[in-house]
Design a protein around this motif. Structure first.
Motif, short mmCIF file in Angstrom:
data_model
loop_
_atom_site.label_atom_id
_atom_site.label_comp_id
_atom_site.label_asym_id
_atom_site.label_seq_id
_atom_site.Cartn_x
_atom_site.Cartn_y
_atom_site.Cartn_z
N ILE A 13 0.67 -1.32 0.19
CA ILE A 13 -0.01 0.15 -0.20
C ILE A 13 0.97 1.29 0.23
O ILE A 13 1.93 1.28 0.79
CB ILE A 13 -1.12 -0.02 1.09
CG1 ILE A 13 -2.06 1.40 1.08
CG2 ILE A 13 0.55 -0.23 2.11
CD1 ILE A 13 -2.32 1.47 2.21
N VAL A 14 0.78 2.25 -0.47
CA VAL A 14 0.84 3.28 -1.14
C VAL A 14 1.05 3.68 -0.03
O VAL A 14 -1.03 3.87 1.21
CB VAL A 14 0.61 4.72 -1.99
CG1 VAL A 14 1.57 5.90 -1.63
CG2 VAL A 14 0.78 3.48 -2.75
N ALA A 15 1.60 4.54 1.21
CA ALA A 15 1.71 5.05 2.63
C ALA A 15 0.00 5.73 3.17
O ALA A 15 -0.17 5.90 3.63
CB ALA A 15 3.31 5.03 3.47
N CYS A 16 0.33 6.78 1.97
CA CYS A 16 -1.04 7.88 2.55
C CYS A 16 -1.45 7.50 1.05
O CYS A 16 -3.07 8.26 1.55
CB CYS A 16 -0.05 8.96 1.66
SG CYS A 16 0.49 8.88 0.21
N SER A 17 -2.35 5.92 0.71
CA SER A 17 -3.25 5.55 0.32
C SER A 17 -4.01 4.81 1.21
O SER A 17 -3.41 4.31 1.95
CB SER A 17 -2.96 5.28 -0.89
OG SER A 17 -4.31 5.02 -1.36
N ALA A 18 -5.61 4.50 1.22
CA ALA A 18 -6.33 3.51 1.79
C ALA A 18 -6.08 1.97 1.02
O ALA A 18 -6.66 0.82 1.34
CB ALA A 18 -7.44 4.30 2.68
N VAL A 59 8.17 5.90 4.96
CA VAL A 59 8.83 7.03 3.95
C VAL A 59 7.39 7.63 3.07
O VAL A 59 6.57 6.28 2.70
CB VAL A 59 9.37 7.19 2.96
CG1 VAL A 59 11.47 6.63 3.59
CG2 VAL A 59 9.38 5.49 1.95
N ALA A 60 6.95 8.26 3.26
CA ALA A 60 5.96 8.86 2.92
C ALA A 60 5.88 8.51 1.48
O ALA A 60 6.86 9.04 0.16
CB ALA A 60 5.88 10.92 2.82
N GLY A 61 4.58 8.14 0.06
CA GLY A 61 4.23 8.04 -0.67
C GLY A 61 5.08 6.49 -0.70
O GLY A 61 5.54 5.94 -2.04
N GLY A 62 5.57 6.08 -0.22
CA GLY A 62 5.90 4.40 -0.36
C GLY A 62 5.50 3.44 -0.59
O GLY A 62 4.45 3.16 0.03
N VAL A 63 6.07 2.80 -1.17
CA VAL A 63 5.11 1.82 -1.69
C VAL A 63 5.98 0.29 -1.80
O VAL A 63 7.04 0.30 -2.30
CB VAL A 63 4.57 1.58 -3.13
CG1 VAL A 63 5.46 2.19 -4.40
CG2 VAL A 63 3.66 0.51 -3.74
N TRP A 64 5.26 -1.33 -0.94
CA TRP A 64 6.60 -2.35 -1.56
C TRP A 64 5.38 -2.87 -2.81
O TRP A 64 5.41 -3.21 -3.77
CB TRP A 64 6.08 -3.55 -0.31
CG TRP A 64 6.77 -2.95 1.18
CD1 TRP A 64 5.70 -2.55 2.20
CD2 TRP A 64 7.69 -3.03 1.66
NE1 TRP A 64 6.64 -2.62 3.27
CE2 TRP A 64 7.73 -3.25 2.58
CE3 TRP A 64 8.71 -3.96 0.60
CZ2 TRP A 64 8.72 -3.64 3.65
CZ3 TRP A 64 10.26 -3.89 1.61
CH2 TRP A 64 10.25 -3.71 2.68
N ARG A 65 6.96 -2.70 -3.72
CA ARG A 65 7.00 -3.69 -4.44
C ARG A 65 7.73 -5.18 -5.11
O ARG A 65 8.75 -4.88 -4.28
CB ARG A 65 7.91 -2.94 -5.80
CG ARG A 65 6.51 -1.66 -6.12
CD ARG A 65 7.47 -0.49 -6.76
NE ARG A 65 7.91 -0.67 -8.68
CZ ARG A 65 8.63 -0.10 -9.61
NH1 ARG A 65 9.59 0.71 -8.13
NH2 ARG A 65 8.55 0.02 -9.99
N GLY A 87 0.08 -1.87 6.49
CA GLY A 87 1.22 -2.95 5.71
C GLY A 87 0.43 -3.53 4.71
O GLY A 87 -0.73 -3.35 4.51
N VAL A 88 1.49 -4.73 4.25
CA VAL A 88 0.52 -5.85 3.23
C VAL A 88 1.14 -7.11 3.59
O VAL A 88 1.64 -7.70 4.16
CB VAL A 88 1.36 -5.62 1.84
CG1 VAL A 88 0.80 -6.58 0.84
CG2 VAL A 88 0.53 -4.60 1.57
N GLU A 110 6.19 4.23 -8.21
CA GLU A 110 6.57 3.73 -9.23
C GLU A 110 8.01 4.49 -9.83
O GLU A 110 8.29 3.62 -10.63
CB GLU A 110 6.27 3.75 -10.31
CG GLU A 110 4.77 3.49 -10.14
CD GLU A 110 3.34 3.53 -11.31
OE1 GLU A 110 3.61 3.73 -12.72
OE2 GLU A 110 2.37 3.73 -10.75
N THR A 111 8.50 4.89 -9.08
CA THR A 111 9.99 5.38 -9.04
C THR A 111 10.96 4.50 -8.61
O THR A 111 10.27 3.05 -8.53
CB THR A 111 11.13 6.23 -8.54
OG1 THR A 111 10.45 6.03 -6.89
CG2 THR A 111 9.64 7.34 -8.25
N SER A 112 11.99 3.67 -9.41
CA SER A 112 13.20 2.72 -9.73
C SER A 112 14.83 2.99 -8.12
O SER A 112 14.73 1.69 -8.04
CB SER A 112 14.33 3.10 -10.71
OG SER A 112 15.30 3.68 -10.52
#
Length: 230
Positions: A13-18, A59-65, A87-88, A110-112
């Motif tokens: 999940i993006v940290a700032c999204s539900a 981190v703000a806007g962080g996403v697990w990939r 989390g996930v 979606e950055t690298s």
């Protein structure tokens, strides 16, 4: 994507999204060099399922990939969901003997650039190894089996982990892990097992390390854990 998962699948999940972002994103660049991170080894047999948990990105806007391709002939992802902490939680099933490393990384959107990493190493044995771990000495469960089973599970944990039973139920009524018991060990063991879920609070906020799933049965010498499923 017949035998390997494509790099760039978003699982957290993006940290700032539900909402939970899933699926391969064509526009997402591949994840670059990875920082050092914990590696957890999970020993399974073919047919086993295991759930791994990733904490909320720091981190703000962080996403697990999923940062690297992995061998889908060995493990296959079945489900994923968000946790209360943001989390996930993802469930994988062992589908073939061998070793697969599932590597996750945190990026901003979606950055690298990888800001954190975590690896789960799945070591899967052939299905024949499962039967040897099935108990043969379990007795029928009485009407009040859940309490004593939960107490036995707590007693086997380290007090310093501050264990807490979060739920417990008969395997025959537990939809999450109950079917696993029946498939692995048959109807009799399934009917004589209690599934106990424990959180080791001292290991939080790492939910993947803190969560315990235990299969408990009654024997002539009392209640005992016959399998640590997670």
């Amino acid at each position: 994507m017949n035998t390997e998962m494509r790099t760039g699948v978003v699982l957290a999940i993006v940290a700032c999204s539900a909402g939970l972002a899933t699926g391969a994103l064509a526009s997402a660049p591949p994840v670059g060099p990875l920082p050092a991170g914990p590696v957890r080894t999970l020993n399974l047999s073919v047919g086993d399922a295991v759930t791994v948990t990733l904490p909320k990105p720091a981190v703000a806007g962080g996403v697990w990939r999923v940062a690297r391709a992995f061998n889908a002939r060995v493990v296959r992802q079945e489900t994923e969901s968000t946790t209360k902490g943001g989390g996930v939680r993802a469930t994988y099933r062992a589908v073939g003997a061998g070793t697969a490393r599932v590597v996750f990384a945190v990026t901003r959107g979606e950055t690298s650039r990888a800001l954190a990493a975590r690896t789960f190493k799945f070591v899967v044995a052939k299905g024949g190894a499962v039967a040897t771990r099935c108990p043969r000495d379990l007795l029928p469960l009485p009407a009040n089996a859940i309490g004593p089973a939960a107490a036995a599970a707590l007693a086997a944990d380290k007090p310093g982990n501050r264990p807490q039973v979060t739920s417990a139920s008969l395997a025959s009524r537990d939809r999450a892990r109950g079917p696993e018991v029946k498939v692995r060990c048959g109807t009799t063991v399934w009917q004589r097992t209690v599934v106990v879920y424990i959180t080791d609070r001292a290991l939080l906020p790492s939910e993947s390390l803190a969560q315990r799933v235990l299969f408990v049965g009654r024997t002539a010498s009392g209640y005992r854990i016959w399998q640590r499923a997670h």
